[in-house]
Design a protein around this motif. Structure first.
Motif, mmCIF file in Angstrom:
data_model
loop_
_atom_site.group_PDB
_atom_site.id
_atom_site.type_symbol
_atom_site.label_atom_id
_atom_site.label_comp_id
_atom_site.label_asym_id
_atom_site.label_seq_id
_atom_site.Cartn_x
_atom_site.Cartn_y
_atom_site.Cartn_z
ATOM 1 N N ALA A 90 0.686 -1.248 0.350
ATOM 2 C CA ALA A 90 -0.287 -0.661 0.740
ATOM 3 C C ALA A 90 1.063 1.552 -0.170
ATOM 4 N N TRP A 91 2.225 0.914 0.674
ATOM 5 C CA TRP A 91 3.227 2.244 1.180
ATOM 6 C C TRP A 91 3.613 2.609 -0.445
ATOM 7 N N ASN A 92 3.944 1.501 -1.137
ATOM 8 C CA ASN A 92 4.810 1.565 -2.800
ATOM 9 C C ASN A 92 3.807 2.034 -3.802
ATOM 10 N N LEU A 125 12.068 5.415 13.192
ATOM 11 C CA LEU A 125 11.826 4.054 12.840
ATOM 12 C C LEU A 125 10.859 4.523 11.995
ATOM 13 N N CYS A 126 10.101 3.049 10.607
ATOM 14 C CA CYS A 126 9.059 4.106 10.167
ATOM 15 C C CYS A 126 8.651 5.890 8.961
ATOM 16 N N CYS A 127 10.330 5.837 8.679
ATOM 17 C CA CYS A 127 10.816 7.081 8.668
ATOM 18 C C CYS A 127 10.315 7.745 7.587
ATOM 19 N N ASN A 128 9.563 6.802 6.685
ATOM 20 C CA ASN A 128 9.002 6.884 5.709
ATOM 21 C C ASN A 128 9.917 7.535 4.177
ATOM 22 N N ASN A 129 10.227 9.176 4.059
ATOM 23 C CA ASN A 129 10.314 10.203 2.493
ATOM 24 C C ASN A 129 12.445 10.927 3.472
ATOM 25 N N ILE A 172 12.744 12.889 6.077
ATOM 26 C CA ILE A 172 13.027 14.460 6.124
ATOM 27 C C ILE A 172 13.315 14.261 7.767
ATOM 28 N N GLU A 173 12.578 13.755 8.852
ATOM 29 C CA GLU A 173 12.707 14.280 10.102
ATOM 30 C C GLU A 173 14.857 13.645 10.331
ATOM 31 N N LEU A 174 14.538 12.452 10.300
ATOM 32 C CA LEU A 174 15.741 12.326 10.447
ATOM 33 C C LEU A 174 16.491 12.897 9.350
ATOM 34 N N PHE A 213 14.232 3.173 9.039
ATOM 35 C CA PHE A 213 14.116 2.484 8.978
ATOM 36 C C PHE A 213 12.731 2.216 7.528
ATOM 37 N N ASP A 214 12.044 2.090 6.832
ATOM 38 C CA ASP A 214 10.949 1.884 6.418
ATOM 39 C C ASP A 214 11.009 0.651 5.836
ATOM 40 N N ILE A 215 9.621 -0.010 5.601
ATOM 41 C CA ILE A 215 9.160 -0.987 4.297
ATOM 42 C C ILE A 215 9.174 -0.830 3.128
ATOM 43 N N SER A 216 8.980 -0.025 3.484
ATOM 44 C CA SER A 216 8.629 0.912 1.944
ATOM 45 C C SER A 216 9.670 1.456 0.760
ATOM 46 N N ARG A 231 15.837 -0.378 3.843
ATOM 47 C CA ARG A 231 14.570 -0.767 3.699
ATOM 48 C C ARG A 231 14.324 -2.006 4.494
ATOM 49 N N SER A 232 13.727 -1.760 5.617
ATOM 50 C CA SER A 232 13.698 -2.640 6.499
ATOM 51 C C SER A 232 11.992 -3.193 7.277
ATOM 52 N N ASP A 233 11.441 -4.270 6.890
ATOM 53 C CA ASP A 233 10.502 -4.482 8.301
ATOM 54 C C ASP A 233 10.736 -4.220 9.832
ATOM 55 N N VAL A 234 10.399 -2.952 11.056
ATOM 56 C CA VAL A 234 11.782 -2.554 11.822
ATOM 57 C C VAL A 234 10.989 -3.980 12.436
ATOM 58 N N TYR A 235 9.821 -4.682 12.280
ATOM 59 C CA TYR A 235 9.872 -6.235 13.365
ATOM 60 C C TYR A 235 11.464 -6.861 12.887
ATOM 61 N N THR A 272 7.561 9.496 14.730
ATOM 62 C CA THR A 272 6.403 10.060 14.941
ATOM 63 C C THR A 272 5.675 9.916 13.893
ATOM 64 N N ALA A 273 5.123 10.999 13.576
ATOM 65 C CA ALA A 273 3.424 11.363 13.268
ATOM 66 C C ALA A 273 3.027 10.003 12.226
ATOM 67 N N GLY A 274 2.323 9.294 12.575
ATOM 68 C CA GLY A 274 1.485 7.553 12.040
ATOM 69 C C GLY A 274 2.472 6.510 11.882
ATOM 70 N N THR A 275 2.531 6.211 12.977
ATOM 71 C CA THR A 275 3.702 5.351 12.899
ATOM 72 C C THR A 275 2.778 4.145 13.722
ATOM 73 N N GLY A 299 0.007 2.867 14.725
ATOM 74 C CA GLY A 299 -0.966 2.586 14.093
ATOM 75 C C GLY A 299 -1.044 1.248 12.325
ATOM 76 N N TRP A 300 0.096 1.114 12.521
ATOM 77 C CA TRP A 300 0.935 0.578 11.222
ATOM 78 C C TRP A 300 1.803 -0.799 11.994
ATOM 79 N N LEU A 301 1.258 -1.134 13.438
ATOM 80 C CA LEU A 301 2.326 -2.227 13.826
ATOM 81 C C LEU A 301 0.856 -2.920 14.406
ATOM 82 N N ASP A 310 -3.429 8.808 0.239
ATOM 83 C CA ASP A 310 -2.298 10.002 -0.408
ATOM 84 C C ASP A 310 -3.137 11.181 0.620
ATOM 85 N N TYR A 311 -2.399 11.695 1.953
ATOM 86 C CA TYR A 311 -3.141 12.722 2.371
ATOM 87 C C TYR A 311 -2.099 13.903 2.078
ATOM 88 N N VAL A 312 -0.791 13.595 1.248
ATOM 89 C CA VAL A 312 -0.504 14.438 1.046
ATOM 90 C C VAL A 312 -0.359 15.136 0.015
HETATM 91 C C1 SAM Z 1 2.778 7.769 8.136
HETATM 92 S S1 SAM Z 1 4.372 7.435 7.641
HETATM 93 C C2 SAM Z 1 5.372 8.481 9.269
HETATM 94 C C3 SAM Z 1 5.585 9.003 9.306
HETATM 95 C C4 SAM Z 1 5.805 10.503 8.285
HETATM 96 N N1 SAM Z 1 6.732 11.301 9.070
HETATM 97 C C5 SAM Z 1 5.548 10.277 7.414
HETATM 98 O O1 SAM Z 1 4.258 11.708 7.389
HETATM 99 O O2 SAM Z 1 5.129 10.874 6.321
HETATM 100 C C6 SAM Z 1 4.011 5.704 7.565
HETATM 101 C C7 SAM Z 1 5.027 4.391 7.175
HETATM 102 O O3 SAM Z 1 5.456 3.638 8.055
HETATM 103 C C8 SAM Z 1 5.734 2.968 7.189
HETATM 104 N N2 SAM Z 1 5.637 1.378 7.665
HETATM 105 C C9 SAM Z 1 4.377 0.949 7.802
HETATM 106 N N3 SAM Z 1 4.472 -0.510 8.295
HETATM 107 C C10 SAM Z 1 6.106 -1.248 8.870
HETATM 108 C C11 SAM Z 1 6.713 -1.733 9.087
HETATM 109 N N4 SAM Z 1 6.371 -3.051 9.768
HETATM 110 N N5 SAM Z 1 7.809 -1.386 8.935
HETATM 111 C C12 SAM Z 1 8.931 -0.867 8.710
HETATM 112 N N6 SAM Z 1 8.199 0.215 8.597
HETATM 113 C C13 SAM Z 1 6.422 0.185 8.100
HETATM 114 C C14 SAM Z 1 4.849 3.010 5.705
HETATM 115 O O4 SAM Z 1 6.291 2.607 4.749
HETATM 116 C C15 SAM Z 1 5.464 4.604 6.339
HETATM 117 O O5 SAM Z 1 6.616 5.214 5.114
#
Ligand code: SAM
Length: 285
Positions: free
Chosen positions: A17-19, A66-70, A72-74, A88-91, A113-117, A133-136, A138-140, A202-204
């Motif tokens: 879904a993220w890709n 963890l779950c760093c997306n693009n 920018i925070e890092l 680290f991010d799964i996407s 690129r890695s699943d955080v688990y 940060t923001a929106g991490t 809930g994916w776990l 697509d909240y962006v």
């Molecule tokens: C909402 S973004 C993170 C917040 C970022 N600051 C943003 O606003 O875009 C969520 C990120 O979590 C990643 N993610 C979701 N499940 C993951 C997992 N199991 N392991 C690593 N990354 C994961 C997604 O690929 C996505 O890039």
């Protein structure tokens, strides 16, 4: 863990879904961030978060995001003086964008690129700060297991910093809800099943797109979050709550300025009571 699918089925579905959505996010914001980070020392963090990070101190610290997306925070933390920085991010597409920007802007951050688990043992006991940060969360699907990983990544006395959507906000209508229902509660706080959605990420760029790929979102209550830290012997040093929408999905609610918690920050520390190999919830000794 919440619900019947195996952990990996959830996380791989979320990877797809993220890709799928990343090109839309990139279309809307990639150039903006490229230009911003080409300015030396640029920082893309909010004031309330910055104030807490300044209290903790990031200078020279090894940071994992963890779950760093693009990424920018890092990049921002590096520009604030952090030491080794690894995101680290799964996407696949998010990590690619993050690494390309870091290289282009000559900011020394590494993205994996890695699943955080599944973050490898070579990263354990290596970080002074784990940043989320923001929106991490809930994916776990499994928070105790996630915070066991956070604790394993930290050196003794290392800290975890969380700046997240407030669990209370999960009950409120999102900006893209079909009907503006104002301040009504539209979803339960206590729920054991994940939300399953299609093409709603697509909240962006705020575009809608049809998708056959399910994404799984887990509503964790405040006590789920606090207990997952406590069970992993991460002692809580600070908690604060804010009316700020840091997720870009509750702008309408934020505008009410009605005293509603939309985000929170938490700082935890890995103390000496943390015992390697202990199952979540098991007493330290
Ligand atoms: C909402 S973004 C993170 C917040 C970022 N600051 C943003 O606003 O875009 C969520 C990120 O979590 C990643 N993610 C979701 N499940 C993951 C997992 N199991 N392991 C690593 N990354 C994961 C997604 O690929 C996505 O890039």
């Amino acid at each position: 863990m919440k619900s019947p699918l195996a952990l990996k089925e959830y996380t791989e579905a979320n990877r797809d879904a993220w890709n799928e959505v990343m090109p839309r996010h990139q279309q809307a914001a990639k150039e903006k961030w490229d230009a911003a980070f080409s300015q030396p020392g640029f920082v893309a963090l909010r004031d309330e978060e910055l104030a807490l990070l300044k209290n903790i101190g990031v200078a020279g610290k090894a940071v994992a995001h963890l779950c760093c997306n693009n990424g920018i925070e890092l990049l921002s933390l590096k520009n604030l003086g952090a030491g080794e920085c690894v995101g680290f991010d799964i996407s696949d597409l998010a990590i690619q964008e993050a690494q390309e920007r870091a290289n282009r802007c000559h900011i020394d951050c590494r993205y994996v690129r890695s699943d955080v688990y599944e973050i490898g043992p070579e990263y354990e006991h290596r970080f002074d700060l784990v940043y989320l940060t923001a929106g991490t969360l809930g994916w776990l699907p499994d928070l105790p297991l996630f915070f066991a990983k956070v604790a394993a990544l930290l050196r003794e006395n290392g800290q975890v910093f969380i700046y997240e959507m407030h669990p209370f906000s999960e009950m409120l209508p999102f900006d893209d809800a079909e009907e503006d229902v104002g301040l009504r509660i539209v979803a339960p706080y206590f729920t054991t099943e994940p939300d399953v959605e299609y093409g709603d990420l697509d909240y962006v760029g705020k575009t809608a797109y049809p998708s056959t790929k399910p994404l799984y979102w887990f509503v964790h209550t405040l006590s789920d979050i606090l207990m997952a830290l406590i069970e992993n012997r991460l002692s809580i040093e600070h908690v604060s709550e804010y009316e700020t929408d840091i997720s870009s999905v509750h702008r309408r609610i934020e505008q009410f300025r009605a005293g509603i918690p939309l985000s929170f920050a938490l700082v935890g520390r890995k103390g000496p009571a943390w015992v390697e190999g202990r199952a979540p919830g098991e007493p330290p000794c």
